[in-house]
Design a protein around this motif. Structure first.
Motif, PDB file in Angstrom:
ATOM      1  N   GLU A 306      56.873  52.960  28.596  1.00  0.00           N
ATOM      2  CA  GLU A 306      56.029  52.051  27.813  1.00  0.00           C
ATOM      3  C   GLU A 306      56.523  50.609  27.828  1.00  0.00           C
ATOM      4  OE1 GLU A 306      54.079  54.807  24.336  1.00  0.00           O
ATOM      5  OE2 GLU A 306      56.167  54.126  24.052  1.00  0.00           O
ATOM      6  N   ARG A 307      57.702  50.356  28.364  1.00  0.00           N
ATOM      7  CA  ARG A 307      58.252  49.002  28.352  1.00  0.00           C
ATOM      8  C   ARG A 307      57.350  47.970  29.027  1.00  0.00           C
ATOM      9  NH1 ARG A 307      63.294  47.537  27.108  1.00  0.00           N
ATOM     10  NH2 ARG A 307      63.440  46.064  28.836  1.00  0.00           N
ATOM     11  N   PRO A 308      56.781  48.250  30.228  1.00  0.00           N
ATOM     12  CA  PRO A 308      55.898  47.231  30.830  1.00  0.00           C
ATOM     13  C   PRO A 308      54.716  46.887  29.936  1.00  0.00           C
ATOM     14  CG  PRO A 308      56.514  48.878  32.459  1.00  0.00           C
ATOM     15  CD  PRO A 308      56.975  49.404  31.129  1.00  0.00           C
ATOM     16  N   GLN A 309      54.109  47.893  29.309  1.00  0.00           N
ATOM     17  CA  GLN A 309      52.972  47.633  28.428  1.00  0.00           C
ATOM     18  C   GLN A 309      53.400  46.810  27.220  1.00  0.00           C
ATOM     19  OE1 GLN A 309      51.112  51.147  26.838  1.00  0.00           O
ATOM     20  NE2 GLN A 309      49.597  49.989  25.664  1.00  0.00           N
ATOM     21  N   PHE A 310      54.534  47.150  26.638  1.00  0.00           N
ATOM     22  CA  PHE A 310      55.027  46.395  25.485  1.00  0.00           C
ATOM     23  C   PHE A 310      55.284  44.951  25.881  1.00  0.00           C
ATOM     24  CE2 PHE A 310      57.922  44.819  22.330  1.00  0.00           C
ATOM     25  CZ  PHE A 310      57.592  45.469  21.153  1.00  0.00           C
ATOM     26  N   PHE A 311      55.936  44.752  27.025  1.00  0.00           N
ATOM     27  CA  PHE A 311      56.231  43.393  27.493  1.00  0.00           C
ATOM     28  C   PHE A 311      54.945  42.588  27.668  1.00  0.00           C
ATOM     29  CE2 PHE A 311      56.553  40.293  30.899  1.00  0.00           C
ATOM     30  CZ  PHE A 311      57.675  39.559  30.544  1.00  0.00           C
ATOM     31  N   HIS A 312      53.934  43.173  28.292  1.00  0.00           N
ATOM     32  CA  HIS A 312      52.703  42.421  28.551  1.00  0.00           C
ATOM     33  C   HIS A 312      51.937  42.131  27.256  1.00  0.00           C
ATOM     34  CE1 HIS A 312      53.184  42.307  32.827  1.00  0.00           C
ATOM     35  NE2 HIS A 312      53.259  43.619  32.927  1.00  0.00           N
ATOM     36  N   ARG A 313      52.010  43.050  26.296  1.00  0.00           N
ATOM     37  CA  ARG A 313      51.405  42.738  24.992  1.00  0.00           C
ATOM     38  C   ARG A 313      52.126  41.558  24.348  1.00  0.00           C
ATOM     39  NH1 ARG A 313      48.915  46.904  22.017  1.00  0.00           N
ATOM     40  NH2 ARG A 313      48.779  45.365  20.329  1.00  0.00           N
ATOM     41  N   ALA A 314      53.447  41.560  24.433  1.00  0.00           N
ATOM     42  CA  ALA A 314      54.232  40.463  23.862  1.00  0.00           C
ATOM     43  C   ALA A 314      53.927  39.147  24.569  1.00  0.00           C
ATOM     44  CB  ALA A 314      55.721  40.787  23.944  1.00  0.00           C
ATOM     45  N   ALA A 315      53.807  39.186  25.892  1.00  0.00           N
ATOM     46  CA  ALA A 315      53.508  37.974  26.660  1.00  0.00           C
ATOM     47  C   ALA A 315      52.131  37.433  26.307  1.00  0.00           C
ATOM     48  CB  ALA A 315      53.599  38.266  28.154  1.00  0.00           C
ATOM     49  N   GLU A 333      68.774  32.378  24.829  1.00  0.00           N
ATOM     50  CA  GLU A 333      67.544  32.727  24.127  1.00  0.00           C
ATOM     51  C   GLU A 333      66.356  31.987  24.731  1.00  0.00           C
ATOM     52  OE1 GLU A 333      66.081  33.272  19.540  1.00  0.00           O
ATOM     53  OE2 GLU A 333      67.145  31.416  20.038  1.00  0.00           O
ATOM     54  N   GLY A 334      66.533  30.720  25.062  1.00  0.00           N
ATOM     55  CA  GLY A 334      65.459  29.958  25.672  1.00  0.00           C
ATOM     56  C   GLY A 334      65.031  30.521  27.014  1.00  0.00           C
ATOM     57  N   VAL A 335      66.001  31.049  27.787  1.00  0.00           N
ATOM     58  CA  VAL A 335      65.667  31.681  29.062  1.00  0.00           C
ATOM     59  C   VAL A 335      64.774  32.891  28.824  1.00  0.00           C
ATOM     60  CG1 VAL A 335      66.624  32.923  31.044  1.00  0.00           C
ATOM     61  CG2 VAL A 335      67.757  30.848  30.199  1.00  0.00           C
ATOM     62  N   LYS A 336      65.084  33.689  27.823  1.00  0.00           N
ATOM     63  CA  LYS A 336      64.264  34.859  27.506  1.00  0.00           C
ATOM     64  C   LYS A 336      62.854  34.437  27.084  1.00  0.00           C
ATOM     65  CE  LYS A 336      68.035  37.911  26.077  1.00  0.00           C
ATOM     66  NZ  LYS A 336      68.585  38.715  24.946  1.00  0.00           N
ATOM     67  N   PHE A 337      62.765  33.373  26.291  1.00  0.00           N
ATOM     68  CA  PHE A 337      61.453  32.858  25.908  1.00  0.00           C
ATOM     69  C   PHE A 337      60.657  32.482  27.155  1.00  0.00           C
ATOM     70  CE2 PHE A 337      60.918  31.637  21.273  1.00  0.00           C
ATOM     71  CZ  PHE A 337      61.898  32.507  20.800  1.00  0.00           C
ATOM     72  N   LEU A 339      60.974  33.569  30.239  1.00  0.00           N
ATOM     73  CA  LEU A 339      60.598  34.751  31.006  1.00  0.00           C
ATOM     74  C   LEU A 339      59.415  35.473  30.369  1.00  0.00           C
ATOM     75  CD1 LEU A 339      64.183  36.037  31.788  1.00  0.00           C
ATOM     76  CD2 LEU A 339      62.508  35.263  33.492  1.00  0.00           C
ATOM     77  N   LEU A 340      59.409  35.540  29.053  1.00  0.00           N
ATOM     78  CA  LEU A 340      58.274  36.172  28.377  1.00  0.00           C
ATOM     79  C   LEU A 340      57.020  35.334  28.552  1.00  0.00           C
ATOM     80  CD1 LEU A 340      57.374  38.547  26.617  1.00  0.00           C
ATOM     81  CD2 LEU A 340      57.938  37.162  24.602  1.00  0.00           C
ATOM     82  N   ALA A 341      57.156  34.016  28.449  1.00  0.00           N
ATOM     83  CA  ALA A 341      56.003  33.141  28.638  1.00  0.00           C
ATOM     84  C   ALA A 341      55.435  33.270  30.043  1.00  0.00           C
ATOM     85  CB  ALA A 341      56.404  31.686  28.366  1.00  0.00           C
ATOM     86  N   GLY A 342      56.315  33.495  31.040  1.00  0.00           N
ATOM     87  CA  GLY A 342      55.856  33.632  32.419  1.00  0.00           C
ATOM     88  C   GLY A 342      55.075  34.902  32.666  1.00  0.00           C
ATOM     89  N   GLY A 343      55.304  35.925  31.847  1.00  0.00           N
ATOM     90  CA  GLY A 343      54.499  37.137  31.929  1.00  0.00           C
ATOM     91  C   GLY A 343      54.846  38.083  33.051  1.00  0.00           C
ATOM     92  N   SER A 344      55.969  37.882  33.740  1.00  0.00           N
ATOM     93  CA  SER A 344      56.365  38.761  34.841  1.00  0.00           C
ATOM     94  C   SER A 344      57.407  39.762  34.336  1.00  0.00           C
ATOM     95  CB  SER A 344      56.932  37.960  36.010  1.00  0.00           C
ATOM     96  OG  SER A 344      57.485  38.824  36.985  1.00  0.00           O
ATOM     97  N   TYR A 345      56.987  41.014  34.211  1.00  0.00           N
ATOM     98  CA  TYR A 345      57.911  42.030  33.719  1.00  0.00           C
ATOM     99  C   TYR A 345      59.055  42.263  34.701  1.00  0.00           C
ATOM    100  CZ  TYR A 345      59.749  46.534  32.227  1.00  0.00           C
ATOM    101  OH  TYR A 345      60.584  47.552  31.834  1.00  0.00           O
ATOM    102  N   SER A 346      58.754  42.251  35.980  1.00  0.00           N
ATOM    103  CA  SER A 346      59.804  42.476  36.979  1.00  0.00           C
ATOM    104  C   SER A 346      60.864  41.384  36.903  1.00  0.00           C
ATOM    105  CB  SER A 346      59.202  42.551  38.380  1.00  0.00           C
ATOM    106  OG  SER A 346      58.517  41.353  38.699  1.00  0.00           O
ATOM    107  N   GLU A 349      63.060  42.007  33.844  1.00  0.00           N
ATOM    108  CA  GLU A 349      64.008  43.106  34.011  1.00  0.00           C
ATOM    109  C   GLU A 349      65.145  42.721  34.959  1.00  0.00           C
ATOM    110  OE1 GLU A 349      63.875  46.667  32.514  1.00  0.00           O
ATOM    111  OE2 GLU A 349      63.342  44.950  31.278  1.00  0.00           O
ATOM    112  N   VAL A 350      64.823  41.980  36.019  1.00  0.00           N
ATOM    113  CA  VAL A 350      65.864  41.530  36.937  1.00  0.00           C
ATOM    114  C   VAL A 350      66.854  40.635  36.210  1.00  0.00           C
ATOM    115  CG1 VAL A 350      66.336  40.058  38.931  1.00  0.00           C
ATOM    116  CG2 VAL A 350      64.520  41.782  39.050  1.00  0.00           C
ATOM    117  N   ALA A 351      66.339  39.725  35.378  1.00  0.00           N
ATOM    118  CA  ALA A 351      67.216  38.821  34.618  1.00  0.00           C
ATOM    119  C   ALA A 351      68.092  39.608  33.658  1.00  0.00           C
ATOM    120  CB  ALA A 351      66.376  37.796  33.867  1.00  0.00           C
ATOM    121  N   LYS A 352      67.530  40.641  33.043  1.00  0.00           N
ATOM    122  CA  LYS A 352      68.309  41.450  32.116  1.00  0.00           C
ATOM    123  C   LYS A 352      69.425  42.201  32.847  1.00  0.00           C
ATOM    124  CE  LYS A 352      67.914  45.219  28.761  1.00  0.00           C
ATOM    125  NZ  LYS A 352      67.007  46.178  28.100  1.00  0.00           N
TER     126      LYS A 352
END
Length: 367
Positions: A306-315, A333-337, A339-346, A349-352
């Motif tokens: 469910e992580r991809p779906q959760f991420f895209h809902r958050a984005a 924290e700003g980098v994470k913001f 990445l979420l704004a960019g909407g690319s789950y892959s 995850e790579v950054a994580k």
């Protein structure tokens, strides 16, 4: 009497062990008790066997002007039987169905007689002298509708400070209107690190919704409706679990309820003036994004599938609710913001994974 569509039966008082059979010196006999200052509502979900300790920490308080309402439903996590006590400050409300923590809290609030409501869970401990500290503050500010205070979290034998302490310490001793100090919307929305006046609760028709993360919109609505609030930096409650979200939600609840709860909070801003909404929105938005990222970071919180779906809902929430002129925080924290704004789950995850690997290497080098 019915509550949340369920029949309510009154049972014998349910209490802890240590302080159950005495009342602090100076309290009046039963039948002559004045209106309590505090009504403490405790849903009796007790997965870890901590309810007795929670109640003991309440009953050991040196200030005795409170009542405790223990609410037990028919869920498996709610104890079928607990010890009785002679302490008449405690009553028990038993619901005839499994309704979840939100409706259990609503049932307790409907029965409360105190001037202020405090919502605790079985895995909370009230620090010694906490109620006296609150009573002293309310004597100085009797018109306060919300009282914010600090908390700690105990996890793996370490005590962690609450995320609100820095903000609370900066609010000062004077009373304030929450929408004029919008930084209070940037701290985690918990029901158990604040008092809410029962008058405000009734006038604003506050009620916890179904689902997980049920506290969010209720806490925000209380802040938006309150005309006068006060803050204490004192750490008055300790949470004894890994997550701050209550583990027992209503039937059918899921982690995805988080999105509905923040939708409710942002909809509340429509009732403000444009100036007030513009003040609150950036703080509420940053808190929302931080919360989504925290859930994604917390191992086992959202299943791998469910992580991809959760991420895209958050984005999607990020893009749609982004305030005009919002400045992302700096650092990791700003980098994470971003990445979420960019909407690319892959990419997220790579950054994580890259960060996890970098941390592991750093740890090996340090050793």
């Amino acid at each position: 009497m019915s509550c949340a569509g369920q029949t309510v039966r009154h049972h014998a008082p349910v209490l802890g062990t240590r302080a159950a059979c005495h009342r602090p010196r100076g309290d009046l006999p039963s039948g002559l008790m004045p209106q309590p200052l505090l009504s403490v509502v405790v849903p009796a979900y007790d997965q870890q066997g901590q309810l007795a300790e929670c109640l003991d920490s309440i009953l050991d308080q040196s200030f005795g002007g409170f009542e405790v309402i223990v609410v037990a439903d028919r869920s498996a996590q709610s104890p079928a039987a607990v010890a009785q006590t002679a302490d008449d400050r405690v009553s028990v409300l038993r619901l005839n169905a499994a309704v979840g923590v939100g409706r259990a809290r609503n049932a307790g609030a409907a029965r409360a007689q105190g001037r202020y409501l405090l919502f605790l869970d079985a895995d909370h401990l009230v620090t010694p002298g906490a109620f006296l500290t609150l009573a002293d503050r309310l004597r100085a500010e009797p018109e306060a509708e919300v009282v914010l205070f600090g908390h700690t979290r105990l996890h793996r034998e370490r005590v962690w400070p609450g995320a609100a302490q820095a903000v609370l310490g900066g609010l000062g001793a004077a009373a304030f209107t929450p929408v004029e100090r919008p930084e209070v919307f940037g701290v985690p929305a918990q029901a158990w690190d604040r008092l809410i006046s029962r008058e405000l609760w009734m006038d604003a028709q506050l009620a916890f919704p179904d689902g997980r993360y049920e506290e969010i919109s209720v806490v925000h609505q209380a802040l938006l409706r309150a005309r006068r609030a006060v803050a204490l930096a004192d750490e008055l409650v300790q949470l004894r679990r890994r997550q701050t979200v209550h583990p027992t939600a209503s039937p059918g609840a899921s982690e995805f309820d988080l999105f509905d709860q923040y939708e409710r909070s942002f909809e509340l801003l429509n009732g403000l003036s444009l100036t007030a909404a513009d003040l609150v929105r950036p703080f509420l938005f940053r808190r929302m994004v931080q919360h989504y990222l925290f859930v994604l970071d917390l191992a086992g919180c959202v299943s791998r599938a469910e992580r991809p779906q959760f991420f895209h809902r958050a984005a999607e929430h990020y893009r749609r609710l982004l305030p005009e002129g919002f400045r992302r925080p700096g650092g990791r924290e700003g980098v994470k913001f971003s990445l979420l704004a960019g909407g690319s789950y892959s990419a997220f995850e790579v950054a994580k994974l890259t960060q996890i690997a970098r941390t592991a290497v750093t740890g090996r080098n340090a050793s």
